[in-house]
Design a protein around this motif. Structure first.
Motif, PDB file in Angstrom:
ATOM      1  N   MET A 312       7.717 -32.782  13.340  1.00 28.44           N
ATOM      2  CA  MET A 312       7.428 -31.168  12.706  1.00 28.44           C
ATOM      3  C   MET A 312       6.300 -30.905  13.078  1.00 28.44           C
ATOM      4  SD  MET A 312       9.711 -28.980  13.407  1.00 28.44           S
ATOM      5  CE  MET A 312      10.432 -30.115  14.247  1.00 28.44           C
ATOM      6  N   THR A 313       4.975 -31.777  12.236  1.00 28.07           N
ATOM      7  CA  THR A 313       3.235 -31.764  12.810  1.00 28.07           C
ATOM      8  C   THR A 313       3.025 -32.397  14.429  1.00 28.07           C
ATOM      9  OG1 THR A 313       3.008 -32.879  10.651  1.00 28.07           O
ATOM     10  CG2 THR A 313       1.526 -33.033  12.667  1.00 28.07           C
ATOM     11  N   PHE A 316       4.146 -29.402  15.847  1.00 28.42           N
ATOM     12  CA  PHE A 316       3.471 -27.731  16.007  1.00 28.42           C
ATOM     13  C   PHE A 316       1.975 -28.380  16.717  1.00 28.42           C
ATOM     14  CE2 PHE A 316       1.454 -25.188  13.525  1.00 28.42           C
ATOM     15  CZ  PHE A 316       2.025 -23.857  13.213  1.00 28.42           C
ATOM     16  N   GLU A 338      -1.070 -30.559  11.166  1.00 33.01           N
ATOM     17  CA  GLU A 338       0.345 -31.201   9.663  1.00 33.01           C
ATOM     18  C   GLU A 338      -0.019 -29.706   8.517  1.00 33.01           C
ATOM     19  OE1 GLU A 338       1.454 -35.140   7.490  1.00 33.01           O
ATOM     20  OE2 GLU A 338      -0.974 -34.481   7.317  1.00 33.01           O
ATOM     21  N   TYR A 341       0.795 -26.733   9.752  1.00 33.83           N
ATOM     22  CA  TYR A 341       2.188 -26.857   9.239  1.00 33.83           C
ATOM     23  C   TYR A 341       2.904 -26.141   8.398  1.00 33.83           C
ATOM     24  CZ  TYR A 341       7.186 -28.055   9.458  1.00 33.83           C
ATOM     25  OH  TYR A 341       8.311 -28.228   8.568  1.00 33.83           O
ATOM     26  N   VAL A 427      10.357 -24.492  15.767  1.00 40.94           N
ATOM     27  CA  VAL A 427       9.874 -24.988  14.421  1.00 40.94           C
ATOM     28  C   VAL A 427      11.391 -25.014  13.478  1.00 40.94           C
ATOM     29  CG1 VAL A 427       8.240 -25.165  12.415  1.00 40.94           C
ATOM     30  CG2 VAL A 427       7.201 -24.956  15.311  1.00 40.94           C
TER      31      VAL A 427
END
Length: 492
Positions: A312-313, A316, A338, A341, A427
């Protein structure tokens, strides 16, 4: 209400209004990976870009057939027409069947896409499964006089096509100059001109991947597969063809030529291309030693990485830039993504816990409309994220006791986050009750109990116990934050 979605068309070099919802069926073809190695950061960007487009078109109400291919034959070592097939080379070196190599790396690609929360396409055709369709395409081009056979191979006649149509319209190249310059090389190989590209290649004796055809035992040229499979699953005319900017020339340019030469007109209305991800200003490549696979990002196991970065980092990080802009990798940029997010997820979690007041003390912006405007402006995901951060500021005001929101306004904010952060941008909330696949719900009461004990210790000025509980929770991977009304905690 009718949308106003504008997308940039590489062919016309301008933003164009997408077709109305009265024509709900959308055909979208995106060039997928060549499966001879682990997926890398360069694979992530087109996958995420067109995943967002897929999600947004469905959100608007379109019925989307999304085709993303797997290239498992014909992608040669040196260029589109020469050298050893990359998958066959891998198979030879590792003493495997070519399809064994292709399947292994296809599975690795799918694993990485699931980690990045990329939705699977509607159809995922393989080049090797569509040899017949590619042979038919080659024959049509031959029948129409835009190709020629030479020593068992078939080449596209760029010079003849360029006289009748226009080769180079997508990339803006002047092919007449290139054709004239190539005449000095005539006779070097079996092509009439060096700019001619292979539609079918006769296999050399050592070439493993080969199929029978009326011209020779051989294999299709790299450019054929997308034209043939796009037409098979989306018809002679479809809406969107996408891929990385590095595919504009020669791959997509050749696709346009093949379509016109075979059926008389163009297949695709909107050509869309995401820009590159670079490292220290250079294109990512194995020869430069700056090639980082997605698995290495997720584990941190690479000399250029300071740490591991979650999927997810990475997602994003990519979404924080417009898809047509260059993104330069650095540890600092990923660490900033990071933190961004995490701030976004903190805002979402606080929103879920907000207590409604009888009335709002502040007037909310129409964040949903702002997000829609950003998405309609050629998928401006960076502006969507900025808008949601503006909403987080209001959430934090209310959480800190400096403002109030009615239940209606809280529900509106929740709907906006759900729609645009999770459904459209894709996301994922990795702290939503699970971590690394482990359900955290059984631990919630225990952590809350420990933090209540800590709060009581602080009230009794028992600082040693208070600090001990905080430190031990921190060692166990829980971040604790004291707030005006008590505490907050999350899993790192």
């Amino acid at each position: 209400m009718e949308h106003k979605l504008f997308i940039y068309n590489t062919l016309t070099r301008r933003k164009e209004l997408f077709k109305p919802l009265q024509e709900p069926n959308v055909g979208m073809y995106v060039c997928g990976p060549t499966v001879y190695g682990d997926p890398h950061l360069g694979h992530a960007r087109p996958s995420i870009t067109f995943d967002v487009l897929f999600r947004y078109l469905k959100h608007l109400g379109y019925k989307v057939r999304y085709v993303r291919n797997i290239t498992d034959v014909g992608h040669l070592e040196h260029d589109a027409d020469a050298g050893e097939d990359k998958i066959a080379k891998k198979a030879r070196l590792e003493q495997l069947e070519p399809m064994e190599v292709a399947q292994f790396y296809t599975n690795r690609y799918h694993d990485a896409m699931r980690a990045l929360n990329v939705l699977p396409p509607s159809i995922e055709p393989h080049a090797t499964g569509h040899i017949i369709e590619q042979e038919q395409l080659v024959q049509e081009i031959l029948d129409n006089g835009y190709a020629y056979e030479s020593n068992g191979s078939v080449y596209f006649d760029v010079e003849k096509y360029n006289k009748d149509h226009k080769y180079g319209k997508l990339s803006g190249r002047n092919l007449e100059d290139v054709i004239n310059n190539s005449r000095t090389l005539d006779g070097v190989d079996e092509k009439r001109n060096q700019v001619d590209f292979a539609l079918w290649k006769k296999a050399q004796p050592e070439h493993i991947m080969r199929w029978p055809s009326r011209w020779s035992q051989g294999f299709p040229g790299w450019h054929c597969e997308c034209t043939a499979m796009g037409r098979k699953y989306l018809g002679n005319h479809f809406d969107i063809h996408g891929g990385g900017m590095d595919l504009v020339f020669p791959h997509h340019e050749c696709e346009i030529a093949q379509a016109v030469a075979s059926q008389g007109d163009e297949m695709v209305h909107y050509w869309m291309h995401n820009n590159m991800i670079t490292i220290n200003g250079q294109k990512m490549g194995k020869s430069l030693g700056n090639f980082i696979t997605l698995e290495q990002f997720f584990t941190g196991n690479h000399k250029l990485l300071d740490q591991a970065y979650t999927p997810m980092t990475v997602r994003f990080f990519i979404l924080q830039a417009h898809y047509r802009g260059t993104v330069d990798f650095s540890n600092a940029a990923l660490q900033a993504a990071e933190k961004a997010y995490e701030r976004m997820m903190d805002g979402w979690h606080r929103l879920a816990e907000l207590k409604a007041a009888d009335a709002s003390s502040i007037k909310l912006d129409d964040y949903a409309a702002r997000c829609a405007d950003a998405m309609n402006d050629d998928l401006n995901t960076a502006q969507v994220i900025a808008t949601l951060f503006d909403a987080c500021k209001v959430i934090n005001q209310v959480n800190d006791g400096n403002a109030t929101l009615s239940q209606e306004d809280i529900d509106t904010l929740k709907a906006t986050f759900q729609t645009y952060l999770f459904d459209v941008l894709g996301v994922r909330d990795d702290a939503a009750g699970t971590s690394e696949g482990v359900n955290l719900e059984p631990y919630k009461k225990a952590v809350d109990l420990l933090l209540e004990m800590r709060r009581n210790a602080k009230a009794a000025k028992d600082w040693a116990t208070s600090d001990l509980i905080r430190d031990r929770l921190n060692e166990a991977g829980f971040d604790v934050k004291d707030t005006k009304d008590g505490f907050e905690w999350k899993v790192r």
